[in-house]
Write a protein that holds these residues in place. Structure first.
Motif, PDB file in Angstrom:
ATOM      1  N   UNK A  27       0.848  -1.188   0.000  1.00  0.00           N
ATOM      2  CA  UNK A  27       0.000   0.000   0.000  1.00  0.00           C
ATOM      3  C   UNK A  27       0.887   1.244   0.000  1.00  0.00           C
ATOM      4  N   UNK A  28       0.613   2.134  -0.922  1.00  0.00           N
ATOM      5  CA  UNK A  28       1.423   3.348  -1.068  1.00  0.00           C
ATOM      6  C   UNK A  28       0.997   4.403  -0.051  1.00  0.00           C
ATOM      7  N   UNK A  29       1.912   5.290   0.254  1.00  0.00           N
ATOM      8  CA  UNK A  29       1.609   6.397   1.165  1.00  0.00           C
ATOM      9  C   UNK A  29       0.792   7.461   0.432  1.00  0.00           C
ATOM     10  N   UNK A  30       0.187   8.354   1.186  1.00  0.00           N
ATOM     11  CA  UNK A  30      -0.497   9.495   0.603  1.00  0.00           C
ATOM     12  C   UNK A  30      -1.988   9.351   0.463  1.00  0.00           C
ATOM     13  N   UNK A  31      -2.549   8.283   0.996  1.00  0.00           N
ATOM     14  CA  UNK A  31      -4.008   8.113   0.929  1.00  0.00           C
ATOM     15  C   UNK A  31      -4.634   8.628   2.221  1.00  0.00           C
ATOM     16  N   UNK A  32      -5.919   8.942   2.182  1.00  0.00           N
ATOM     17  CA  UNK A  32      -6.599   9.354   3.411  1.00  0.00           C
ATOM     18  C   UNK A  32      -6.656   8.196   4.417  1.00  0.00           C
ATOM     19  N   UNK A  33      -6.875   8.533   5.664  1.00  0.00           N
ATOM     20  CA  UNK A  33      -6.890   7.530   6.730  1.00  0.00           C
ATOM     21  C   UNK A  33      -7.949   6.460   6.490  1.00  0.00           C
TER      22      UNK A  33
END
Length: 72
Positions: A27-33
């Motif tokens: 899973x990549x960073x930068x997504x909403x919680x």
């Protein structure tokens, strides 16, 4: 349960565990919680389901061995 079904359940369970754990690491960073919460729940539920399927398959395989009298 036949030997084929038992082996299939074991393989399916192992594949599910591998695939969902792999997804968790990718899973990549930068997504909403919320994205991580939903995917975290999906990963946990599917890993548990994979483990349950593998255990059912393992018990079925042991049952087949006991029924046929083959040594483990």
């Amino acid at each position: 349960m036949s030997r084929k079904i038992a082996v299939f359940l074991i393989v399916l369970g192992a594949f599910m565990i591998f695939e969902w754990v792999n997804l968790g690491f990718n899973l990549a960073d930068g997504h909403p919680t919320g994205f991580y919460v939903v995917h975290g729940v999906l990963i946990v539920v599917n890993v548990i389901l994979g483990a349950v399927l593998a255990v059912i398959g393992w018990r079925g395989l042991r049952q087949v061995r006991d029924r046929t009298g083959a040594a483990g």
